[in-house]
Design a protein around this motif. Structure first.
Motif, PDB file in Angstrom:
ATOM      1  N   UNK A  91       0.455  -1.881   0.026  1.00 10.43           N
ATOM      2  CA  UNK A  91      -0.070   0.255   0.027  1.00 10.43           C
ATOM      3  C   UNK A  91       0.724   1.595   0.284  1.00 10.43           C
ATOM      4  N   UNK A  92      -0.008   2.738  -0.205  1.00 11.29           N
ATOM      5  CA  UNK A  92       1.150   3.555  -0.807  1.00 11.29           C
ATOM      6  C   UNK A  92       1.720   4.892   0.269  1.00 11.29           C
ATOM      7  N   UNK A  93       3.064   3.827   1.346  1.00 11.76           N
ATOM      8  CA  UNK A  93       3.368   5.019   2.376  1.00 11.76           C
ATOM      9  C   UNK A  93       4.761   4.931   1.696  1.00 11.76           C
ATOM     10  N   UNK A  94       5.599   5.599   2.674  1.00 14.61           N
ATOM     11  CA  UNK A  94       6.812   5.849   1.657  1.00 14.61           C
ATOM     12  C   UNK A  94       8.031   4.651   2.057  1.00 14.61           C
ATOM     13  N   UNK A  95       7.475   3.829   3.060  1.00 13.55           N
ATOM     14  CA  UNK A  95       8.298   3.018   3.207  1.00 13.55           C
ATOM     15  C   UNK A  95       7.936   1.920   2.380  1.00 13.55           C
ATOM     16  N   UNK A  96       7.055   1.611   0.817  1.00 16.34           N
ATOM     17  CA  UNK A  96       6.905   0.957   0.013  1.00 16.34           C
ATOM     18  C   UNK A  96       8.063   0.262  -0.745  1.00 16.34           C
ATOM     19  N   UNK A 150      -0.456  -3.961  -5.800  1.00 21.76           N
ATOM     20  CA  UNK A 150       0.176  -2.775  -5.714  1.00 21.76           C
ATOM     21  C   UNK A 150      -1.258  -1.783  -5.581  1.00 21.76           C
ATOM     22  N   UNK A 151      -1.323  -0.846  -4.823  1.00 19.47           N
ATOM     23  CA  UNK A 151      -2.160   0.033  -4.990  1.00 19.47           C
ATOM     24  C   UNK A 151      -2.370   1.262  -5.998  1.00 19.47           C
ATOM     25  N   UNK A 152      -3.077   2.162  -6.247  1.00 22.44           N
ATOM     26  CA  UNK A 152      -2.566   3.291  -6.923  1.00 22.44           C
ATOM     27  C   UNK A 152      -1.434   4.725  -6.179  1.00 22.44           C
ATOM     28  N   UNK A 153      -1.872   4.450  -5.067  1.00 24.24           N
ATOM     29  CA  UNK A 153      -1.116   4.665  -4.213  1.00 24.24           C
ATOM     30  C   UNK A 153       0.721   4.494  -4.048  1.00 24.24           C
ATOM     31  N   UNK A 154       1.082   2.973  -4.059  1.00 22.70           N
ATOM     32  CA  UNK A 154       2.225   2.325  -3.783  1.00 22.70           C
ATOM     33  C   UNK A 154       3.017   2.366  -5.333  1.00 22.70           C
ATOM     34  N   UNK A 199       3.136   5.365  -6.701  1.00 27.01           N
ATOM     35  CA  UNK A 199       4.135   6.641  -6.767  1.00 27.01           C
ATOM     36  C   UNK A 199       4.779   6.520  -5.725  1.00 27.01           C
ATOM     37  N   UNK A 200       5.460   5.435  -5.118  1.00 28.67           N
ATOM     38  CA  UNK A 200       6.487   5.221  -4.179  1.00 28.67           C
ATOM     39  C   UNK A 200       7.405   4.345  -4.687  1.00 28.67           C
ATOM     40  N   UNK A 201       7.379   3.377  -5.930  1.00 28.93           N
ATOM     41  CA  UNK A 201       7.982   1.695  -6.563  1.00 28.93           C
ATOM     42  C   UNK A 201       7.405   1.251  -7.472  1.00 28.93           C
TER      43      UNK A 201
END
Length: 403
Positions: A12-17, A38-42, A44-46
């Motif tokens: 899910x979409x956190x910086x820790x992705x 992966x979520x859409x937000x994820x 954005x990070x990887x």
């Protein structure tokens, strides 16, 4: 333990992705078959390409992207997973899991799966400590979801505190422990008593105690997770049984005694976590007792000691008792273990903050015939249950059962 296991990794979409890449790689290296959602937000990070390369499988992003026309992707993924890992798990995906919201590929698949779920939270320290997030995690734990505790340290937002995603190595270890434990009590029949008994004075009044049943049900769920056939003999409790538990409802100490004895001969492990009344009224009024003066005298008589009775009738069962004390904990625990022929006694000082009744945590010492076996610090009752079941399984495997 992970060789050939089918693991569904939800990101899910956190910086820790970004740590999910290392986690995916380590799972694959351990021999697991890893498929990623992966979520859409994820994304954005990887990038999905990173996870596709590491997992060697397509990465699933959208419920409506169907790679194979012969199956429905989210159902196929849900059905074939041996374990689901959510890492990182944001406050958002945790809330979705609690409410049953299914508005993307990951949350929809989570609703469809019957596989065990391992959640590794990662978020800001204040978010992690927010009452809504804490309650959501409690509810998921009650449903059997397991958690990998986040670490404490420097967070991406600049704060220092608890909320950092557990290291990939720790998450892999937790997955390995799940598969190790999941069959440690396979084929065993476990009976757990839970809650506080009720001794009637009249149709509207009774004597009881503060037991909530949380410890007993936590033990029952831990045994179920290890492959056991579990029966809970439950007295007064607000706990709702999880799926897969056989629950027998009783009220009084006498009813609990009879329910346990009826099943004792066919049971391998008995864990007496219920708070059973030591005394009951000698007579029970058929109608409500009316006020007749400034004082009311009740005559009480001893109830049958269930744990002592089980100890006397042992024929190979592994017997665990509980001792809730206010002083001289070790002395009372060892005395109970010897007098009642227990294999283990779990003792706690209920005067300590965070231990005892009506709280989600406990602080316990576990005693065997050799003395102190384990000291468990302040932990959730589910963690206490898990560690207790590990002790029981290990002792049974090594033949450490008192006749």
């Amino acid at each position: 333990m992970l060789k050939g296991k089918r693991i569904l990794l939800g990101i899910s979409g956190g910086i820790a992705a970004y740590k999910a890449a290392a986690l995916c790689s380590k799972l694959v290296q351990a021999g697991a078959i890893v498929k990623v959602i992966m979520t859409e937000s994820a994304t954005k990070f990887i990038t999905p390409l990173t996870l596709q390369t590491l997992s060697r499988h397509p990465v699933y992003l959208d419920t409506f992207d169907e790679f194979d026309p012969s199956v429905v992707s989210h159902i196929d993924l849900a059905d074939h997973a041996d374990l689901v890992i959510i890492a990182p798990a944001t406050a958002n995906i945790i809330a979705k899991m609690v409410t049953g919201l299914a508005d993307d590929m990951l949350s929809t698949t989570l609703l469809a799966t019957t596989a065990p779920i391992l959640v590794a939270p990662a978020m800001n320290v204040h978010m992690y400590a927010h009452p809504a997030v804490e309650r959501n995690m409690e509810l998921l734990a009650e449903r059997g979801v397991r958690f990998v505790e986040p670490g404490t340290g420097q967070l991406a937002c600049g704060y220092v505190g608890k909320g950092r995603l557990a290291e990939p190595e720790d998450i892999v270890k937790a997955a390995e422990q799940w598969f190790t434990q999941s069959q440690s009590l396979a084929g065993k029949r476990v009976l757990v008593t839970a809650g506080g008994t009720i001794e009637r004075l009249d149709p509207v009044r009774y004597l009881t105690n503060d037991s909530s049943g949380l410890m007993g049900f936590a033990i029952a769920e831990a045994a179920l997770n290890r492959g056991a056939d579990v029966t809970v003999v439950a007295a007064k409790t607000a706990m709702q049984p999880g799926a897969g538990l056989n629950v027998v409802r009783v009220e009084s100490a006498e009813e609990m005694l009879q329910a346990v004895l009826e099943r004792y001969a066919a049971t391998d492990i008995v864990i007496k976590a219920a708070a059973v009344a030591d005394y009951r009224p000698t007579t029970v009024a058929a109608s409500k007792i009316k006020k007749t003066g400034e004082h009311l005298t009740l005559e009480l008589e001893r109830t049958t000691d269930i744990l002592k009775t089980l100890g006397e009738q042992k024929s190979g069962q592994f017997l665990v008792g509980f001792a809730a004390e206010t002083d001289n904990v070790k002395a009372y625990a060892m005395d109970k273990l010897q007098r009642k022929n227990c294999d283990l006694v779990v003792a706690n000082d209920i005067t300590r903050e965070g231990a005892g009744f009506n709280v989600d945590t406990n602080i316990v010492d576990v005693y065997g015939s050799e003395g102190l076996v384990a000291t468990l610090p302040l932990l959730s009752k589910r963690e206490v249950a898990d560690q207790l079941l590990t002790l029981v399984a290990n002792r049974m495997a090594s033949g450490e059962t008192r006749e």
